[in-house]
Design an enzyme around this catalytic site. Sequence first.
Site: not given
Length: 313
Positions: A196, A242-244
């Site tokens: 991420t 922008l992880h998720d």
Amino acid sequence: MPQTRKIIIDTDPGQDDAVAILLALGSAELEIVGITAVAGNVPLKLTEKNARKICELAGRPDIKVYAGAIRPLMRQLVTAEEVHGQTGLNGPQLPEPVMKLQDQYAVDFIVETLMKEESGTVTLCPLGPLTNIALALIREPRIAPRIKEIVLMGGGYFEGGNVTPAAEFNIYVDPHAADVVFRSGVPIVMMPLDVTHKALTTTKRTQAFRALGTKVGIATADMLEFFERYDEGKYGTDGGPLHDPCVIAYLLKPELFKGRNCNVSIETASELTMGMTVVDWWGVTKREKNAMVMRDIDHDGFFALLVERLGRL
């Protein structure tokens, strides 16, 4: 028309969770059976409300949202308002949701759905602490072999942690729940910070969402501009990770990611390294491989997918 993939999104929105939910809502290949909220980035009363706000933003008040665990299994709740703001979704001005919260407890919904749907057809997509998933596995162990796979955002190895030197936030908040999940025998795909942190919301990328000119596009740009300021200050980068959305992007285009099968063990005893995801990347132990750990991402392809799918909403 190819068959849609049934998913349950387990989430603690969070601006990046919101973008992940929007990506799923903009993708006809995915059928969101339900969204389950958990305490994490902010307390549960805000995460369940934020999940409903996002569904309404996308024009999808038909999606069922359930409230789950109010706190971790064994530790006090740690939240992240310094990153996400007091509401968890600071940035855009989103109206209070009109769609109602479902009466059923999220953990019961997860168990019931997995026992009712054909075995091997439902994928779990946890975007926050793993409390709800662990509680479901503890409550009804028979669900484990019925889960198609768990694709989760959490952990870090080569990048270290983002809330302590050793631990990533989602795992740190409820390491005991993560331990239950990683020992469950369910096939796991793990999107750690190692991936991420390569998916940065640069100014140009954020402007691409705003340029959509839609309610969703403008709200997304507003969310990202608020969310990224914390990580820009922390890491000195143009944009924040922008992880998720990596979780949902993997379901749509797995070729965007590269990783390897490893053993992942969760540290639950040491306060120094509590919540660390100990990844046996080089296979130096005899511990059984239990997760596909991603390390690389085609970040341009990832953002192109996001803009295209959010543009459908």
